[in-house]
Design a protein around this motif. Structure first.
Motif, PDB file in Angstrom:
ATOM      1  N   VAL A 183     -16.323  15.541  -2.885  1.00  0.00           N
ATOM      2  CA  VAL A 183     -15.111  15.280  -2.113  1.00  0.00           C
ATOM      3  C   VAL A 183     -14.059  16.290  -2.550  1.00  0.00           C
ATOM      4  O   VAL A 183     -13.697  16.348  -3.733  1.00  0.00           O
ATOM      5  N   GLU A 184     -13.571  17.103  -1.617  1.00  0.00           N
ATOM      6  CA  GLU A 184     -12.586  18.134  -1.913  1.00  0.00           C
ATOM      7  C   GLU A 184     -11.486  18.122  -0.862  1.00  0.00           C
ATOM      8  O   GLU A 184     -11.703  17.672   0.275  1.00  0.00           O
ATOM      9  N   VAL A 185     -10.324  18.602  -1.243  1.00  0.00           N
ATOM     10  CA  VAL A 185      -9.229  18.798  -0.307  1.00  0.00           C
ATOM     11  C   VAL A 185      -9.077  20.291  -0.055  1.00  0.00           C
ATOM     12  O   VAL A 185      -9.150  21.102  -0.983  1.00  0.00           O
ATOM     13  N   ILE A 186      -8.887  20.644   1.202  1.00  0.00           N
ATOM     14  CA  ILE A 186      -8.708  22.037   1.599  1.00  0.00           C
ATOM     15  C   ILE A 186      -7.272  22.221   2.075  1.00  0.00           C
ATOM     16  O   ILE A 186      -6.809  21.486   2.955  1.00  0.00           O
ATOM     17  N   ALA A 187      -6.557  23.150   1.466  1.00  0.00           N
ATOM     18  CA  ALA A 187      -5.169  23.437   1.830  1.00  0.00           C
ATOM     19  C   ALA A 187      -5.097  24.796   2.512  1.00  0.00           C
ATOM     20  O   ALA A 187      -5.605  25.792   1.994  1.00  0.00           O
ATOM     21  N   VAL A 188      -4.460  24.822   3.688  1.00  0.00           N
ATOM     22  CA  VAL A 188      -4.348  26.053   4.473  1.00  0.00           C
ATOM     23  C   VAL A 188      -2.869  26.261   4.812  1.00  0.00           C
ATOM     24  O   VAL A 188      -2.218  25.339   5.321  1.00  0.00           O
ATOM     25  N   PRO A 189      -2.303  27.444   4.538  1.00  0.00           N
ATOM     26  CA  PRO A 189      -0.882  27.665   4.814  1.00  0.00           C
ATOM     27  C   PRO A 189      -0.574  27.578   6.303  1.00  0.00           C
ATOM     28  O   PRO A 189      -1.275  28.157   7.135  1.00  0.00           O
ATOM     29  N   ARG A 190       0.475  26.822   6.644  1.00  0.00           N
ATOM     30  CA  ARG A 190       0.890  26.684   8.038  1.00  0.00           C
ATOM     31  C   ARG A 190       1.759  27.856   8.465  1.00  0.00           C
ATOM     32  O   ARG A 190       2.571  28.354   7.679  1.00  0.00           O
ATOM     33  N   PRO A 191       1.630  28.280   9.721  1.00  0.00           N
ATOM     34  CA  PRO A 191       2.589  29.248  10.249  1.00  0.00           C
ATOM     35  C   PRO A 191       3.946  28.561  10.404  1.00  0.00           C
ATOM     36  O   PRO A 191       4.004  27.338  10.584  1.00  0.00           O
ATOM     37  N   PRO A 192       5.048  29.286  10.315  1.00  0.00           N
ATOM     38  CA  PRO A 192       6.378  28.660  10.442  1.00  0.00           C
ATOM     39  C   PRO A 192       6.499  27.853  11.745  1.00  0.00           C
ATOM     40  O   PRO A 192       6.251  28.369  12.830  1.00  0.00           O
ATOM     41  N   GLY A 193       6.825  26.575  11.596  1.00  0.00           N
ATOM     42  CA  GLY A 193       6.993  25.718  12.764  1.00  0.00           C
ATOM     43  C   GLY A 193       5.708  25.334  13.463  1.00  0.00           C
ATOM     44  O   GLY A 193       5.753  24.727  14.543  1.00  0.00           O
ATOM     45  N   GLY A 194       4.555  25.669  12.877  1.00  0.00           N
ATOM     46  CA  GLY A 194       3.281  25.402  13.549  1.00  0.00           C
ATOM     47  C   GLY A 194       2.378  24.489  12.747  1.00  0.00           C
ATOM     48  O   GLY A 194       2.763  23.908  11.739  1.00  0.00           O
ATOM     49  N   ARG A 195       1.165  24.338  13.208  1.00  0.00           N
ATOM     50  CA  ARG A 195       0.135  23.538  12.553  1.00  0.00           C
ATOM     51  C   ARG A 195      -1.119  24.392  12.402  1.00  0.00           C
ATOM     52  O   ARG A 195      -1.190  25.513  12.916  1.00  0.00           O
ATOM     53  N   VAL A 196      -2.124  23.837  11.712  1.00  0.00           N
ATOM     54  CA  VAL A 196      -3.393  24.524  11.511  1.00  0.00           C
ATOM     55  C   VAL A 196      -4.505  23.611  12.003  1.00  0.00           C
ATOM     56  O   VAL A 196      -4.475  22.395  11.775  1.00  0.00           O
ATOM     57  N   PHE A 197      -5.498  24.210  12.679  1.00  0.00           N
ATOM     58  CA  PHE A 197      -6.628  23.454  13.190  1.00  0.00           C
ATOM     59  C   PHE A 197      -7.924  24.109  12.742  1.00  0.00           C
ATOM     60  O   PHE A 197      -7.982  25.319  12.502  1.00  0.00           O
ATOM     61  N   TYR A 198      -8.970  23.279  12.654  1.00  0.00           N
ATOM     62  CA  TYR A 198     -10.272  23.771  12.221  1.00  0.00           C
ATOM     63  C   TYR A 198     -11.212  23.853  13.402  1.00  0.00           C
ATOM     64  O   TYR A 198     -11.430  22.862  14.116  1.00  0.00           O
ATOM     65  N   ALA A 199     -11.757  25.038  13.621  1.00  0.00           N
ATOM     66  CA  ALA A 199     -12.776  25.248  14.645  1.00  0.00           C
ATOM     67  C   ALA A 199     -14.135  25.210  13.961  1.00  0.00           C
ATOM     68  O   ALA A 199     -14.406  26.024  13.069  1.00  0.00           O
ATOM     69  N   THR A 200     -14.969  24.256  14.314  1.00  0.00           N
ATOM     70  CA  THR A 200     -16.253  24.054  13.635  1.00  0.00           C
ATOM     71  C   THR A 200     -17.044  25.356  13.540  1.00  0.00           C
ATOM     72  O   THR A 200     -17.261  26.047  14.534  1.00  0.00           O
ATOM     73  N   ASP A 201     -17.435  25.700  12.316  1.00  0.00           N
ATOM     74  CA  ASP A 201     -18.238  26.896  12.023  1.00  0.00           C
ATOM     75  C   ASP A 201     -17.507  28.191  12.360  1.00  0.00           C
ATOM     76  O   ASP A 201     -18.124  29.262  12.408  1.00  0.00           O
ATOM     77  N   ASP A 202     -16.179  28.102  12.581  1.00  0.00           N
ATOM     78  CA  ASP A 202     -15.443  29.327  12.930  1.00  0.00           C
ATOM     79  C   ASP A 202     -14.162  29.474  12.127  1.00  0.00           C
ATOM     80  O   ASP A 202     -13.419  30.422  12.319  1.00  0.00           O
ATOM     81  N   GLY A 203     -13.837  28.527  11.262  1.00  0.00           N
ATOM     82  CA  GLY A 203     -12.710  28.692  10.368  1.00  0.00           C
ATOM     83  C   GLY A 203     -11.432  28.022  10.833  1.00  0.00           C
ATOM     84  O   GLY A 203     -11.408  27.215  11.777  1.00  0.00           O
TER      85      GLY A 203
END
Length: 480
Positions: A183-203
């Motif tokens: 069990v791990e947590v993945i942290a990804v920097p957000r763009p200013p004013g935006g969000r981050v989404f995960y595309a399966t097998d594409d990052g």
């Protein structure tokens, strides 16, 4: 009450409907009737006569929300258990029967209120939304055997940690054995004013703008309002009564965008249809279920057979209308699990800057859609993988246990573990995801064995389209 001296001001008694005559209304001015369908009547000024009880009070639904008040007549045949506010003298034999009956009622209500108490769930994960822990993910839902061990990545889209310390609570809330490898947590920097989404097998991709659909056409009419935001207001449908594999289509229109890279964001979860099929498959295997799963370990190719009917229900297929008017496939979304809503990203092919027309094709009665939006995407982002600093748990029998990051954890029903993570500085600038890896073993219920049918089991594995038609009437009887 617990601090007051002497006898508590009230007591209670439990008794089956046929024994209600042993209680006088003047001794117990209040009476609760626990119904077989999970509802509850709370009555006062009641009388019992001719196989029914009459009284003034309230009707509470299965979730204990008030339905209506008034004068009610409740027939004994519909009652599972009466509860009085006065003790009832009970023989030891009847007391034992009441324990079983009470447990049955509790389980029935629990199943209605929380299907995962009866229907299977891979590990469920709770993370704070800034106010309280909320269910945000369930891991590796397709991994029903060791050979199907897999890694699942879920967006913690509603996570709002107060500081750098993040607690993730993992629970086993089903009749299953969970084998959790990581069990791990993945942290990804957000763009200013935006969000981050995960595309399966594409990052991971940052979204600098999000747009709701201007229109959404579904078989029932407009679905635009239901899919406008991630708010728990879901769009769903009922399964076809003749064929559980019947498809339906939704057509959405999004406003023009000048972005060179766009993606479709879908927040969705399944209904209990796929869970029902899995349990029915195990019931058909009956006493041979363990043998079948053992064969699966010796020949992993059987795994595809075991999941044929599930896959026939399919994913959420996405198509985009090109400038020539043709619908071109653009990707799909698939995530097994009926409890936690997951957020998916499907990158779309580049096209004209005008309005974008998107078609979703999915199995009727199999999906609950919460949100569908169009995202303007930036470049791919680099994630940071975080391991837990500490892992502590408490088992169902109240034993305290600890584990180390990367150590395999095996849980039984009722077990719960807390994973403590340290987030990067300024955690509000990061999008969080949960990565879990493992598999689970489904417990076979004794009541399933009565449905054992090698012929039906073979149909589900080798002719699933036929099985989905044969099973449709039985499922429709329980769908609501």
């Amino acid at each position: 009450v617990s601090c007051a001296p002497g006898k508590p001001p009230f007591d209670r008694g439990l008794l089956p409907p046929a024994e209600l005559g042993r209680v006088r209304a003047e001794d117990s001015p209040y009476l609760k009737a626990h119904m077989k369908d999970g509802r509850l009547y709370v009555l006062s000024k009641w009388t019992a006569d001719g196989g029914a009880v009459k009284g003034t009070g309230q009707l509470l639904e299965v979730d204990r929300i008030h339905s209506r008040s008034g004068v009610f007549e409740v027939h004994f045949a519909d009652v599972a258990l009466f509860e009085t506010n006065a003790p009832v003298r009970t023989s030891p034999a009847l007391a034992a029967m009441l324990v079983v009956t009470g447990a049955s009622i509790a389980v029935t209500v629990a199943c209605i209120l929380n299907p995962k108490a009866c229907f299977g769930s891979c590990p469920t994960f709770y993370v704070t939304d800034g106010k309280q822990p909320v269910l945000q993910a369930e891991g590796f839902s397709d991994s029903v055997a060791p050979s199907l061990e897999a890694t699942d990545i879920d967006a913690l889209y509603r996570a709002r940690p107060a500081g750098r310390n993040l607690e993730v609570r993992m629970t086993n809330e089903a009749l299953e054995t969970h084998v959790v490898k990581r069990v791990e947590v993945i942290a990804v920097p957000r763009p200013p004013g935006g969000r981050v989404f995960y595309a399966t097998d594409d990052g991971y991709y940052g979204a600098t703008a999000l747009a709701a659909a201007e229109s959404c056409d579904a078989p029932e009419g407009s679905c635009a309002e239901a899919l406008r935001t991630f708010d728990g207001h879901e769009r769903t449908s009922l399964a076809d009564g003749r064929d559980l594999g019947t498809k339906e289509e939704l057509t959405l229109t999004f406003p023009p965008s000048s972005a060179t890279s766009r993606g479709l964001v879908i927040a969705a979860r399944q209904t209990l249809l796929t869970t029902y099929l899995l349990y029915q498959e195990l019931a058909y295997l009956g006493s041979k279920a363990v043998d079948a799963l053992s064969q699966l370990e010796r020949d992993p190719r059987l795994g595809s057979r075991l999941k044929q009917a599930h896959r026939l229900l399919g994913s959420i297929e996405i198509a985009v209308q090109g400038t020539n008017g043709r619908w071109e496939p653009a990707g799909e979304v698939f995530e097994t699990g009926p409890i936690a809503t997951d957020v998916h990203l499907v990158r779309l092919p580049s096209g004209a800057a005008g309005p974008l027309h998107v078609r979703l094709r999915l199995t009727r009665g199999n999906w609950r859609l919460d949100w569908v939006g169009l995202a303007d995407l930036g470049p791919r982002l680099e994630p940071t993988v975080l391991s837990a600093k500490t892992i502590s748990g408490i088992t169902d029998d109240k034993r305290h246990v600890t584990a180390r990051a990367g150590e395999t954890i095996v849980t039984l029903p009722g077990d719960a573990y807390n994973f403590e993570f340290e987030l990067p500085e300024h955690p509000e600038k990061y999008e969080l995801f949960l990565s879990s890896r493992g598999y689970y073993l489904e417990w076979i219920r004794e009541r399933w064995l009565a449905e054992e049918s090698p012929a039906r089991a073979a149909l589900m594995m080798y002719a699933p389209s036929v099985a989905l038609r044969l099973m449709a009437p039985a499922y429709k009887q329980q769908e609501a």
